[in-house]
Motif scaffolding. Structure first.
Motif, PDB file in Angstrom:
ATOM      1  N   PRO A 234      30.565   8.907  61.119  1.00 37.24           N
ATOM      2  CA  PRO A 234      29.556   9.584  60.306  1.00 37.24           C
ATOM      3  C   PRO A 234      30.192  10.391  59.185  1.00 37.24           C
ATOM      4  O   PRO A 234      31.307  10.853  59.312  1.00 37.24           O
ATOM      5  CB  PRO A 234      28.833  10.490  61.317  1.00 37.24           C
ATOM      6  CG  PRO A 234      29.742  10.594  62.479  1.00 37.24           C
ATOM      7  CD  PRO A 234      30.575   9.361  62.504  1.00 37.24           C
TER       8      PRO A 234
ATOM      9  N   THR B 258      24.726  16.648  64.001  1.00 39.99           N
ATOM     10  CA  THR B 258      23.793  15.534  64.166  1.00 39.99           C
ATOM     11  C   THR B 258      22.716  15.932  65.149  1.00 39.99           C
ATOM     12  O   THR B 258      23.016  16.346  66.269  1.00 39.99           O
ATOM     13  CB  THR B 258      24.520  14.288  64.702  1.00 39.99           C
ATOM     14  OG1 THR B 258      25.557  13.954  63.778  1.00 39.99           O
ATOM     15  CG2 THR B 258      23.565  13.120  64.854  1.00 39.99           C
TER      16      THR B 258
ATOM     17  N   PRO C 290      25.946   8.988  64.812  1.00 38.51           N
ATOM     18  CA  PRO C 290      24.732   9.566  65.356  1.00 38.51           C
ATOM     19  C   PRO C 290      24.051   8.604  66.314  1.00 38.51           C
ATOM     20  O   PRO C 290      24.368   7.421  66.344  1.00 38.51           O
ATOM     21  CB  PRO C 290      23.859   9.796  64.117  1.00 38.51           C
ATOM     22  CG  PRO C 290      24.315   8.750  63.147  1.00 38.51           C
ATOM     23  CD  PRO C 290      25.792   8.591  63.390  1.00 38.51           C
ATOM     24  N   THR C 291      23.099   9.097  67.077  1.00 42.92           N
ATOM     25  CA  THR C 291      22.538   8.320  68.183  1.00 42.92           C
ATOM     26  C   THR C 291      21.349   7.455  67.748  1.00 42.92           C
ATOM     27  O   THR C 291      20.229   7.645  68.213  1.00 42.92           O
ATOM     28  CB  THR C 291      22.098   9.258  69.320  1.00 42.92           C
ATOM     29  OG1 THR C 291      21.200  10.255  68.777  1.00 42.92           O
ATOM     30  CG2 THR C 291      23.293   9.945  69.940  1.00 42.92           C
ATOM     31  N   ALA C 292      21.588   6.525  66.850  1.00 42.37           N
ATOM     32  CA  ALA C 292      20.557   5.535  66.539  1.00 42.37           C
ATOM     33  C   ALA C 292      20.290   4.713  67.795  1.00 42.37           C
ATOM     34  O   ALA C 292      21.128   4.616  68.683  1.00 42.37           O
ATOM     35  CB  ALA C 292      21.013   4.645  65.386  1.00 42.37           C
TER      36      ALA C 292
ATOM     37  N   ILE D 284      21.526  -0.710  61.525  1.00 41.95           N
ATOM     38  CA  ILE D 284      21.107   0.322  62.477  1.00 41.95           C
ATOM     39  C   ILE D 284      19.588   0.337  62.600  1.00 41.95           C
ATOM     40  O   ILE D 284      18.875   0.043  61.630  1.00 41.95           O
ATOM     41  CB  ILE D 284      21.623   1.720  62.077  1.00 41.95           C
ATOM     42  CG1 ILE D 284      21.189   2.071  60.657  1.00 41.95           C
ATOM     43  CG2 ILE D 284      23.143   1.790  62.216  1.00 41.95           C
ATOM     44  CD1 ILE D 284      21.529   3.497  60.252  1.00 41.95           C
TER      45      ILE D 284
ATOM     46  N   GLU E 275      16.058   2.358  64.382  1.00 46.22           N
ATOM     47  CA  GLU E 275      15.347   3.406  65.113  1.00 46.22           C
ATOM     48  C   GLU E 275      14.033   2.801  65.587  1.00 46.22           C
ATOM     49  O   GLU E 275      13.289   2.193  64.806  1.00 46.22           O
ATOM     50  CB  GLU E 275      15.074   4.623  64.225  1.00 46.22           C
ATOM     51  CG  GLU E 275      14.309   5.741  64.910  1.00 46.22           C
ATOM     52  CD  GLU E 275      15.059   6.359  66.085  1.00 46.22           C
ATOM     53  OE1 GLU E 275      14.400   6.912  66.989  1.00 46.22           O
ATOM     54  OE2 GLU E 275      16.308   6.283  66.103  1.00 46.22           O
TER      55      GLU E 275
ATOM     56  N   GLU F 202      14.227   9.806  60.644  1.00 46.23           N
ATOM     57  CA  GLU F 202      15.410   9.691  61.495  1.00 46.23           C
ATOM     58  C   GLU F 202      16.358   8.597  61.015  1.00 46.23           C
ATOM     59  O   GLU F 202      17.574   8.781  60.949  1.00 46.23           O
ATOM     60  CB  GLU F 202      14.981   9.426  62.948  1.00 46.23           C
ATOM     61  CG  GLU F 202      14.412  10.648  63.640  1.00 46.23           C
ATOM     62  CD  GLU F 202      14.020  10.350  65.074  1.00 46.23           C
ATOM     63  OE1 GLU F 202      14.683  10.855  65.994  1.00 46.23           O
ATOM     64  OE2 GLU F 202      13.040   9.606  65.263  1.00 46.23           O
TER      65      GLU F 202
ATOM     66  N   ASP G 122      18.223   9.586  57.921  1.00 34.67           N
ATOM     67  CA  ASP G 122      19.261  10.547  58.287  1.00 34.67           C
ATOM     68  C   ASP G 122      20.488   9.813  58.826  1.00 34.67           C
ATOM     69  O   ASP G 122      21.625  10.052  58.392  1.00 34.67           O
ATOM     70  CB  ASP G 122      18.695  11.508  59.335  1.00 34.67           C
ATOM     71  CG  ASP G 122      19.704  12.529  59.824  1.00 34.67           C
ATOM     72  OD1 ASP G 122      20.777  12.666  59.204  1.00 34.67           O
ATOM     73  OD2 ASP G 122      19.432  13.194  60.837  1.00 34.67           O
ATOM     74  N   TYR G 123      20.267   8.875  59.771  1.00 36.76           N
ATOM     75  CA  TYR G 123      21.384   8.135  60.358  1.00 36.76           C
ATOM     76  C   TYR G 123      22.124   7.314  59.302  1.00 36.76           C
ATOM     77  O   TYR G 123      23.354   7.266  59.282  1.00 36.76           O
ATOM     78  CB  TYR G 123      20.883   7.203  61.470  1.00 36.76           C
ATOM     79  CG  TYR G 123      20.227   7.908  62.629  1.00 36.76           C
ATOM     80  CD1 TYR G 123      20.581   9.208  62.979  1.00 36.76           C
ATOM     81  CD2 TYR G 123      19.244   7.274  63.391  1.00 36.76           C
ATOM     82  CE1 TYR G 123      19.976   9.848  64.046  1.00 36.76           C
ATOM     83  CE2 TYR G 123      18.638   7.902  64.459  1.00 36.76           C
ATOM     84  CZ  TYR G 123      19.005   9.195  64.785  1.00 36.76           C
ATOM     85  OH  TYR G 123      18.408   9.831  65.836  1.00 36.76           O
ATOM     86  N   ARG G 124      21.363   6.667  58.410  1.00 38.42           N
ATOM     87  CA  ARG G 124      21.998   5.844  57.382  1.00 38.42           C
ATOM     88  C   ARG G 124      22.871   6.695  56.464  1.00 38.42           C
ATOM     89  O   ARG G 124      23.980   6.303  56.099  1.00 38.42           O
ATOM     90  CB  ARG G 124      20.936   5.107  56.561  1.00 38.42           C
ATOM     91  CG  ARG G 124      21.540   4.162  55.534  1.00 38.42           C
ATOM     92  CD  ARG G 124      20.473   3.364  54.806  1.00 38.42           C
ATOM     93  NE  ARG G 124      19.655   4.208  53.949  1.00 38.42           N
ATOM     94  CZ  ARG G 124      18.563   3.777  53.310  1.00 38.42           C
ATOM     95  NH1 ARG G 124      18.169   2.518  53.453  1.00 38.42           N
ATOM     96  NH2 ARG G 124      17.874   4.596  52.557  1.00 38.42           N
TER      97      ARG G 124
ATOM     98  N   ARG H 274      24.424   9.491  57.174  1.00 35.18           N
ATOM     99  CA  ARG H 274      25.623   9.952  57.874  1.00 35.18           C
ATOM    100  C   ARG H 274      26.631   8.821  58.108  1.00 35.18           C
ATOM    101  O   ARG H 274      27.821   9.077  58.283  1.00 35.18           O
ATOM    102  CB  ARG H 274      25.231  10.594  59.208  1.00 35.18           C
ATOM    103  CG  ARG H 274      24.395  11.852  59.046  1.00 35.18           C
ATOM    104  CD  ARG H 274      23.912  12.403  60.379  1.00 35.18           C
ATOM    105  NE  ARG H 274      22.950  13.473  60.165  1.00 35.18           N
ATOM    106  CZ  ARG H 274      23.267  14.738  59.901  1.00 35.18           C
ATOM    107  NH1 ARG H 274      24.539  15.077  59.802  1.00 35.18           N
ATOM    108  NH2 ARG H 274      22.338  15.646  59.716  1.00 35.18           N
TER     109      ARG H 274
END
Length: 380
Positions: free
Chosen positions: A239, A247, A293-295, A308, A310, A329, A332-334, A336
């Protein structure tokens, strides 16, 4: 032994197994060099069990020996039992046993046990296989298999009390996982185990239908798939470094006091992920669950690009709220994970009424996957 001579051997045997596979096909399956497992989707009833097993096996803080041992049993079943999905409960079964610090799963094929996977309180997992000795003897003579390598891994030959096929039956014991993985990777070993199991199903004798536990068989089948997925800790997901920011943890899947509603949302969430994993497996892609992060799910395409996902269950009247949460969400993951090429982001939902969300997600360069519209999915 070639497939023609083996098919001739099977021609003398009468068995209900021939409704699943011809004698010629069974002989060809025994002698072929590859040992690809039967596809995960061949046993559809195992699909709902996959998410929980992935969580158990990939939990670095609390790896479950039981699930790992069960996964090994599933690998053996899916790799060495012919037409395993179709003949479950008719020609083979899996049974759990316990004796003090030792617990084990016994695979019975036809009239006798074919494999035992034991796991101990001290963390050991050992295995024993009953197999045909002739492929092993040929490999030892040709040098394809070496006694020194067997000794290095502590793999020992034992006698067997099997009367039928006694002239060509032997038991091998592997004391640990490293030895097991090496052992099963040897073509002669795979052929020897398949040959024994093929002979056992061809004999037509199976007296344990009433003892068959379909739930345990399904769990083993799914655990094998969970073990075959890449370990999230091995995935190069780095990340973007943002000092002072953390995260966020997983947002509750369902904001409700009613425990039944919460459980229904969790089940729907897991169903969505299994549906997507099954689709990916169909095109030869092994997904994984990233840790930071926890995708919900991720995979890499052959060009190396990260994808990734969600997932959001939509079971109540708050469709827009769920979609807004999910879109936020995944963006956010993308962000990071955007370090060495921007990941392709997806939002996976169970249903969709407001069609404007397709355009909203497209504007953010996020692919919206709707479970009821699988034919439109673009995953590569």
């Amino acid at each position: 032994m070639n497939s023609q001579s083996l098919a001739a051997e099977f021609a003398t045997r009468t068995s209900g197994f021939w409704s699943y596979m011809t004698r010629e096909a069974l002989a060809e399956w025994v002698v072929r060099a590859d040992s690809e497992p039967q596809p995960f989707g061949a046993l559809p009833s195992a699909v709902p069990r996959l998410p929980g097993l992935i969580r158990a096996i990939n939990d670095a803080d609390a790896k479950s020996l039981r699930e790992v041992a069960l996964g090994i049993a599933g690998i053996v079943i899916r790799t060495t039992v012919p037409a395993a999905a179709e003949s479950a409960g008719q020609h083979w079964l899996l049974t759990p046993y316990a004796n003090g610090a030792e617990r084990w799963f016994r695979l019975t094929v036809g009239m006798c046990w074919a494999a035992e996977i034991s796991y101990f309180d001290d963390g050991r997992i050992t295995t024993a296989f009953r197999m045909a000795e002739s492929p092993i003897a040929r490999a030892l003579t040709s040098g394809e298999l070496r006694k020194e390598d067997l000794a290095k891994f502590g793999i020992a030959k034992r006698t067997t009390d099997l009367r039928t096929f006694a002239e060509d039956a032997i038991v091998y014991h592997c004391p640990d996982i490293d030895g097991l993985l090496w052992f099963l990777d040897q073509p002669a070993v795979a052929e020897a185990i398949r040959l024994m199991n093929a002979r056992l199903v061809a004999s037509g004798q199976f007296a344990w239908q009433k003892s068959y536990d379909p739930e345990l068989a399904e769990e083993a089948w799914a655990a094998a798939e969970a073990l075959s997925l890449p370990d999230p800790l091995d995935q190069p997901l780095e990340p973007r470094d943002q000092p002072g920011r953390h995260t966020p943890g997983a947002f509750p899947e369902w904001q409700a006091v009613n425990p039944e509603a919460h459980e229904a949302a969790r089940d729907e969430h897991d169903r969505l992920l299994v549906l997507l994993m099954t689709k990916l497996n169909e095109v030869g892609i092994k997904p994984f669950q990233p840790t930071a992060p926890t995708a919900d799910l991720a995979w890499r395409t052959p060009d190396g690009r990260l994808h990734i996902v969600e997932a959001k269950s939509i079971l109540g009247p708050n469709e827009s709220d769920r979609l807004r949460l999910g879109l936020g969400e995944i963006l956010d993951y993308r962000h990071r994970l955007d370090t060495a090429g921007r990941p392709q982001a997806y939002l996976l939902v169970s249903t969709l009424e407001d069609r404007e969300w397709h355009a909203i997600c497209a504007t953010a360069d996020v692919r919206l996957l709707v479970a009821t519209e699988q034919h439109t999915w673009k995953l590569l």
